[in-house]
Design an enzyme around this catalytic site. Structure first.
Site, PDB file in Angstrom:
ATOM      1  N   CYS A 131      44.016  34.270  30.815  1.00  0.00           N
ATOM      2  CA  CYS A 131      44.057  32.815  30.606  1.00  0.00           C
ATOM      3  C   CYS A 131      45.194  32.180  31.392  1.00  0.00           C
ATOM      4  O   CYS A 131      46.349  32.188  30.952  1.00  0.00           O
ATOM      5  CB  CYS A 131      44.191  32.499  29.121  1.00  0.00           C
ATOM      6  SG  CYS A 131      44.237  30.722  28.793  1.00  0.00           S
ATOM      7  N   CYS A 134      46.932  29.259  29.688  1.00  0.00           N
ATOM      8  CA  CYS A 134      47.929  29.692  28.692  1.00  0.00           C
ATOM      9  C   CYS A 134      49.193  30.227  29.363  1.00  0.00           C
ATOM     10  O   CYS A 134      50.296  29.977  28.898  1.00  0.00           O
ATOM     11  CB  CYS A 134      47.377  30.807  27.801  1.00  0.00           C
ATOM     12  SG  CYS A 134      45.687  30.595  27.297  1.00  0.00           S
ATOM     13  N   ASP A 135      49.038  30.999  30.428  1.00  0.00           N
ATOM     14  CA  ASP A 135      50.155  31.821  30.907  1.00  0.00           C
ATOM     15  C   ASP A 135      50.709  31.461  32.280  1.00  0.00           C
ATOM     16  O   ASP A 135      51.723  32.033  32.694  1.00  0.00           O
ATOM     17  CB  ASP A 135      49.715  33.300  30.933  1.00  0.00           C
ATOM     18  CG  ASP A 135      49.399  33.802  29.525  1.00  0.00           C
ATOM     19  OD1 ASP A 135      49.941  33.225  28.559  1.00  0.00           O
ATOM     20  OD2 ASP A 135      48.621  34.752  29.386  1.00  0.00           O
TER      21      ASP A 135
END
Ligand code: NAP
Length: 315
Positions: A131, A134-135
């Site tokens: 992701c 997300c990261d």
């Protein structure tokens, strides 16, 4: 007899549980043996509102679960064997026992596909991710690799290109299957390079990824490629194998129906079966975030409430 059975215990299922029990419904969550969903495989979550310093994925899910339990939702910590939607009351079979319910929210999620190569399990959350939204933040000015050739891979690469120093897409063929529009955006982004006809065969690094092994699928030549992060974007598998009698699309995701009445939206999270609603990644190709899954779970529970008012409350 339950009013609502929720299948799945990720952010969608647990949020649906909060709304369902607070609306006064006798609610069961069939949580699964590996409860908590994709966030249980994540480390630091910085994009879920309310946590100033961020929160570890498993801790966030544990907090959600404790909240749901405190409110009075029952839990079954097993996988269900079959969900039969062919007649009402609906029947959910788990541990050989049939649980009957007036309505169902399916929130079984979709699992990211992984390469299943050496080192992957150990390095998840330590440079290996599925992701970028997300990261990516953790890869500012770093070198990154994206694996895959579909729209997800393009999207991951474009998200990473906003912060990372370099993005190298590794694809197993000599052409992407992604839409023309997405490919165009990728090819016009100078930070993104593509390595064609290559497979990632291994990860290097122990505490954090330092590189990957690459195999040229045309020549068989192997090499090592230094990188700080690897984003796997080779697709997802929606968890719908055990659902019977509900419409799925070609890729196995639940077909979500929006139902209007007199021109006004009535249900946004209906399915092909009246009384069965859906929330989260099991229908969502697009966003796949904890916060969107939670929101979809909330919508499904509000739709169930409306449906129960009209169809079950008097019975
Ligand atoms: P996908 O379209 O199935 O693409 C998966 C990609 O991963 C393919 O390029 C495939 O290679 C590659 N792949 C699969 N298994 C692999 C393996 N073991 N090793 C290396 N590569 C592997 O999946 P997706 O990109 O997640 O997209 C899923 C659906 O969501 C699609 O319909 C897509 O259009 C949609 N989507 C849309 C958007 C958007 O509109 N913005 C964003 C994301 C996703 P091959 O090509 O060789 O098979």
């Amino acid at each position: 007899m339950y009013d609502v059975i929720i299948l799945g215990s990720g952010p969608a299922g647990l949020t649906a549980g909060i709304y369902s029990v607070r609306a006064g419904y006798k609610t069961l969550i069939v949580a699964g043996t590996k409860w908590g969903g994709q966030l249980m495989l994540t480390t630091l979550v910085e994009n879920f509102p309310g946590f100033v310093e961020g929160i570890q994925g498993p801790e966030l899910m544990m907090n959600m679960r404790k909240q749901v339990e405190r409110l009075g939702v029952e839990f079954l910590n097993t996988d269900f064997e079959q969900a039969d939607f062919s007649s009402r009351p609906f029947k959910i079979k788990a541990e050989g026992k049939i649980h009957e319910t007036k309505s169902v929210i399916v929130a079984t999620g979709a699992d990211s596909l992984w390469l299943n190569i050496p080192g992957e399990m150990q390095l998840r959350g330590k440079g290996v991710s599925t992701c970028a939204v997300c990261d990516a933040f953790f890869f500012r000015d770093k070198n990154t690799v994206v694996v895959g050739g579909g729209d997800s891979a393009m999207e991951e690469a474009l998200v990473l290109a906003k912060v990372a120093k370099t993005v190298t897409i590794v694809h197993r063929r000599d052409g992407f299957r992604a839409s023309e529009a997405m490919q165009k955006r990728v090819f016009s982004e100078p930070k993104i390079k593509v390595l064609w006809n290559k497979a990632v065969t291994k990860y290097m690094g122990s505490d954090h990824v330092t590189g990957v092994g690459l195999k040229d699928l045309k020549t068989g030549k192997e090499e090592e490629f230094a990188t700080d992060g690897v984003f796997i974007a080779i697709g997802h598998k929606p968890n719908t194998d055990k659902l019977k009698g509900i419409e799925l699309d070609a890729k196995g995701y639940i077909v979500k129906k929006e139902i209007k009445e007199k021109g006004l939206m009535k249900y946004r999270s209906a399915t092909s079966v009246p009384g069965v609603f859906v929330g989260g990644d099991v229908h969502d190709y697009r966003y796949k975030q904890a916060i969107t899954a939670s929101a979809f779970g909330c919508m499904a529970a509000l739709d169930v409430d409306k449906w129960m008012e009209e169809n079950e409350k008097s019975s």
